[in-house]
Design a protein around this motif. Structure first.
Motif, PDB file in Angstrom:
ATOM      1  N   LEU A  44      -3.408  19.905  10.754  1.00  0.00           N
ATOM      2  CA  LEU A  44      -2.599  19.421   9.625  1.00  0.00           C
ATOM      3  C   LEU A  44      -3.228  19.820   8.290  1.00  0.00           C
ATOM      4  O   LEU A  44      -4.460  19.819   8.147  1.00  0.00           O
ATOM      5  CB  LEU A  44      -2.493  17.893   9.647  1.00  0.00           C
ATOM      6  CG  LEU A  44      -1.630  17.236  10.713  1.00  0.00           C
ATOM      7  CD1 LEU A  44      -1.577  15.722  10.460  1.00  0.00           C
ATOM      8  CD2 LEU A  44      -0.208  17.803  10.740  1.00  0.00           C
ATOM      9  N   ALA A  45      -2.370  20.175   7.341  1.00  0.00           N
ATOM     10  CA  ALA A  45      -2.827  20.350   5.954  1.00  0.00           C
ATOM     11  C   ALA A  45      -2.485  19.056   5.235  1.00  0.00           C
ATOM     12  O   ALA A  45      -1.323  18.635   5.217  1.00  0.00           O
ATOM     13  CB  ALA A  45      -2.101  21.524   5.309  1.00  0.00           C
ATOM     14  N   LEU A  46      -3.511  18.413   4.671  1.00  0.00           N
ATOM     15  CA  LEU A  46      -3.316  17.107   4.035  1.00  0.00           C
ATOM     16  C   LEU A  46      -3.530  17.204   2.536  1.00  0.00           C
ATOM     17  O   LEU A  46      -4.442  17.897   2.078  1.00  0.00           O
ATOM     18  CB  LEU A  46      -4.319  16.086   4.589  1.00  0.00           C
ATOM     19  CG  LEU A  46      -4.357  15.884   6.103  1.00  0.00           C
ATOM     20  CD1 LEU A  46      -5.501  14.950   6.477  1.00  0.00           C
ATOM     21  CD2 LEU A  46      -3.031  15.311   6.602  1.00  0.00           C
ATOM     22  N   LYS A  47      -2.685  16.506   1.804  1.00  0.00           N
ATOM     23  CA  LYS A  47      -2.940  16.359   0.370  1.00  0.00           C
ATOM     24  C   LYS A  47      -3.040  14.864   0.088  1.00  0.00           C
ATOM     25  O   LYS A  47      -2.083  14.113   0.328  1.00  0.00           O
ATOM     26  CB  LYS A  47      -1.803  16.982  -0.450  1.00  0.00           C
ATOM     27  CG  LYS A  47      -2.051  16.860  -1.937  1.00  0.00           C
ATOM     28  CD  LYS A  47      -0.985  17.573  -2.739  1.00  0.00           C
ATOM     29  CE  LYS A  47      -1.278  17.440  -4.224  1.00  0.00           C
ATOM     30  NZ  LYS A  47      -0.178  17.917  -5.046  1.00  0.00           N
ATOM     31  N   ILE A  48      -4.206  14.442  -0.368  1.00  0.00           N
ATOM     32  CA  ILE A  48      -4.424  13.017  -0.625  1.00  0.00           C
ATOM     33  C   ILE A  48      -4.577  12.816  -2.125  1.00  0.00           C
ATOM     34  O   ILE A  48      -5.371  13.496  -2.779  1.00  0.00           O
ATOM     35  CB  ILE A  48      -5.684  12.512   0.120  1.00  0.00           C
ATOM     36  CG1 ILE A  48      -5.503  12.677   1.633  1.00  0.00           C
ATOM     37  CG2 ILE A  48      -5.966  11.056  -0.224  1.00  0.00           C
ATOM     38  CD1 ILE A  48      -6.714  12.283   2.463  1.00  0.00           C
ATOM     39  N   GLU A  49      -3.789  11.887  -2.654  1.00  0.00           N
ATOM     40  CA  GLU A  49      -3.899  11.550  -4.085  1.00  0.00           C
ATOM     41  C   GLU A  49      -4.244  10.075  -4.188  1.00  0.00           C
ATOM     42  O   GLU A  49      -3.560   9.233  -3.593  1.00  0.00           O
ATOM     43  CB  GLU A  49      -2.581  11.834  -4.793  1.00  0.00           C
ATOM     44  CG  GLU A  49      -2.293  13.328  -4.858  1.00  0.00           C
ATOM     45  CD  GLU A  49      -0.872  13.608  -5.290  1.00  0.00           C
ATOM     46  OE1 GLU A  49      -0.636  13.675  -6.500  1.00  0.00           O
ATOM     47  OE2 GLU A  49      -0.003  13.726  -4.403  1.00  0.00           O
ATOM     48  N   SER A  50      -5.321   9.788  -4.927  1.00  0.00           N
ATOM     49  CA  SER A  50      -5.826   8.420  -4.969  1.00  0.00           C
ATOM     50  C   SER A  50      -6.008   7.948  -6.410  1.00  0.00           C
ATOM     51  O   SER A  50      -6.502   8.695  -7.255  1.00  0.00           O
ATOM     52  CB  SER A  50      -7.173   8.411  -4.229  1.00  0.00           C
ATOM     53  OG  SER A  50      -7.705   7.134  -4.201  1.00  0.00           O
ATOM     54  N   THR A  51      -5.583   6.722  -6.672  1.00  0.00           N
ATOM     55  CA  THR A  51      -5.843   6.131  -7.996  1.00  0.00           C
ATOM     56  C   THR A  51      -6.323   4.701  -7.795  1.00  0.00           C
ATOM     57  O   THR A  51      -5.950   4.043  -6.821  1.00  0.00           O
ATOM     58  CB  THR A  51      -4.570   6.060  -8.877  1.00  0.00           C
ATOM     59  OG1 THR A  51      -3.555   5.373  -8.137  1.00  0.00           O
ATOM     60  CG2 THR A  51      -4.058   7.419  -9.277  1.00  0.00           C
ATOM     61  N   ASN A  52      -7.151   4.231  -8.708  1.00  0.00           N
ATOM     62  CA  ASN A  52      -7.630   2.851  -8.649  1.00  0.00           C
ATOM     63  C   ASN A  52      -7.012   2.043  -9.782  1.00  0.00           C
ATOM     64  O   ASN A  52      -6.802   2.576 -10.875  1.00  0.00           O
ATOM     65  CB  ASN A  52      -9.154   2.799  -8.802  1.00  0.00           C
ATOM     66  CG  ASN A  52      -9.863   3.336  -7.560  1.00  0.00           C
ATOM     67  OD1 ASN A  52      -9.283   3.414  -6.492  1.00  0.00           O
ATOM     68  ND2 ASN A  52     -11.116   3.701  -7.723  1.00  0.00           N
ATOM     69  N   SER A  53      -6.787   0.758  -9.531  1.00  0.00           N
ATOM     70  CA  SER A  53      -6.241  -0.102 -10.585  1.00  0.00           C
ATOM     71  C   SER A  53      -7.345  -0.480 -11.569  1.00  0.00           C
ATOM     72  O   SER A  53      -7.074  -0.934 -12.662  1.00  0.00           O
ATOM     73  CB  SER A  53      -5.665  -1.373  -9.972  1.00  0.00           C
ATOM     74  OG  SER A  53      -6.705  -2.096  -9.346  1.00  0.00           O
ATOM     75  N   PHE A  54      -8.607  -0.323 -11.142  1.00  0.00           N
ATOM     76  CA  PHE A  54      -9.732  -0.705 -12.007  1.00  0.00           C
ATOM     77  C   PHE A  54     -10.425   0.575 -12.476  1.00  0.00           C
ATOM     78  O   PHE A  54     -10.422   1.582 -11.753  1.00  0.00           O
ATOM     79  CB  PHE A  54     -10.713  -1.605 -11.249  1.00  0.00           C
ATOM     80  CG  PHE A  54     -11.081  -1.099  -9.881  1.00  0.00           C
ATOM     81  CD1 PHE A  54     -12.238  -0.358  -9.679  1.00  0.00           C
ATOM     82  CD2 PHE A  54     -10.253  -1.326  -8.782  1.00  0.00           C
ATOM     83  CE1 PHE A  54     -12.574   0.116  -8.427  1.00  0.00           C
ATOM     84  CE2 PHE A  54     -10.579  -0.858  -7.517  1.00  0.00           C
ATOM     85  CZ  PHE A  54     -11.743  -0.127  -7.343  1.00  0.00           C
TER      86      PHE A  54
END
Ligand code: PMV
Length: 340
Positions: free
Chosen positions: A90-100
């Motif tokens: 699998l080719a994965l694209k992960i996008e992550s953001t934090n509320s803090f």
């Protein structure tokens, strides 16, 4: 092709996990509260790569490529693919953001690793139609999160969570956490956590180094035995609703954690002068008002002020008018436990 989005919050331990063996197997059980406002939101997009069984990863943190985090996540995916074979190819694209804010001194490994584990389990369900090897999706997500960061195992569940085998709870396990909200008295169901940011700096000694220093620690056996007893005590307190006893136990656990750091060989000190000033303020406030506020600490200088939500107006006044003076740039995070 598809896309999965999950949100998961940070947690604060009441009985601490400090010391591990094998792959993130804790030396003693721990109990925590999962928070509400300090969370990671993660999206996982995936597509099949033709004629390949490799995992490809593109990782964006707060909309920017971050190779340090990307390497850590790819390593994690390689470790867990034995439990989630459909990740291969699998080719994965992960996008992550934090509320803090990233540089607030709040560790994001619990919220980010648990969010990632929830995404992976949802991916397995989507691609194969079921979840292999576990009783349910959350159990597997907690197991996978643990392999990324021990305390992340507890963030899979809302509210009060236990991770680690104990004779006081039948379905407990070293491999995944379980929810224990059904064992908790009503008075503990609405609690606030004012996170007082004493220092925004990244800590000098990582948790993994701290855990490993428990291996030859002169007080390790005593500490692990005591933590086991404190699990039973905390179960009793949470069931009985005794908030003053809760304060005593939670504060003792926080100080015992830092006592281990002070007496490790080599030793290290993560608390700062303002951590101690806040601890004294909190104890004095409790004594003079009889409001059962208490402090707990993570592996860092910041102070978590836990308080019953019914006392919120008085506590928040005091935080704003007095306690912020001990915080870096007056920074604090207004959080609370989330049960459902
Ligand atoms: O999950 P780790 O490896 O970051 O270790 C967490 C350790 C403490 O936060 C200090 C205690 C705990 O139980 O969360």
């Amino acid at each position: 092709m598809g896309k999965i989005v999950k949100r998961s919050s940070s947690n604060i331990a009441l009985v601490k996990y400090w010391g591990k063996k094998d792959i993130q197997i804790p030396m003693n059980p721990s109990i925590s509260m999962t928070l509400k406002n300090a969370y990671t939101e993660m999206s996982l997009s995936y597509k099949k790569i033709e004629n390949s069984d490799q995992i490809e990863l593109e990782f964006l943190f707060e909309d920017e490529a971050n190779s340090l985090f990307a390497d850590r996540i790819l390593k994690f995916l390689q470790t867990i693919k034995i439990h989630v074979p459909c990740l291969n190819g699998l080719a994965l694209k992960i996008e992550s953001t934090n509320s803090f804010p990233h540089s607030s001194g709040i560790a994001s490994s619990a919220s980010s690793m648990s969010a990632l584990a929830l995404c992976i389990v949802a991916l397995e369900k989507e691609l194969t139609g079921n979840i292999t090897g576990f009783n349910n999706e959350l159990e597997k997500a907690s197991f996978l999160a643990r392999l990324g960061s021990g305390s992340a195992a507890r963030s899979i569940y809302k509210g009060y969570t236990l991770w680690g085998k104990t004779k006081y709870l039948e379905n407990s396990s070293d491999e995944f956490a379980v929810a224990i909200n059904h064992k908790v008295h009503e008075v503990f169901r609405e609690y606030g956590d004012a996170i007082l940011i004493v220092s925004k700096k990244t800590k000098k000694v990582s948790s993994s180094v701290g855990h490993s220093l428990m291996n030859n620690h002169p007080y390790a056996v005593t500490k692990f035995n005591e933590a086991n007893k404190n699990i039973q005590r905390l179960f009793d307190i949470l069931a009985s609703g005794n908030q003053m006893e809760f304060c005593e136990l939670v504060e003792h656990e926080a100080l015992a954690l830092h006592a281990m750091m002070l007496t490790s060989q080599p030793s290290f000190i993560l608390i700062e002068a303002n951590t101690i000033a806040l601890i004294n303020e909190i104890k004095n406030f409790r004594e003079s008002t009889n409001i059962p506020v208490c402090f707990t600490l993570d592996a860092g200088a910041n102070v978590h002020l836990l308080y019953p939500y019914v006392n919120r107006p008085q506590v928040i006044d005091w935080v704003k008018n007095k306690l912020v003076e001990f915080c870096e740039n007056n920074t604090w995070i207004d959080d609370q436990i989330e049960l459902s």
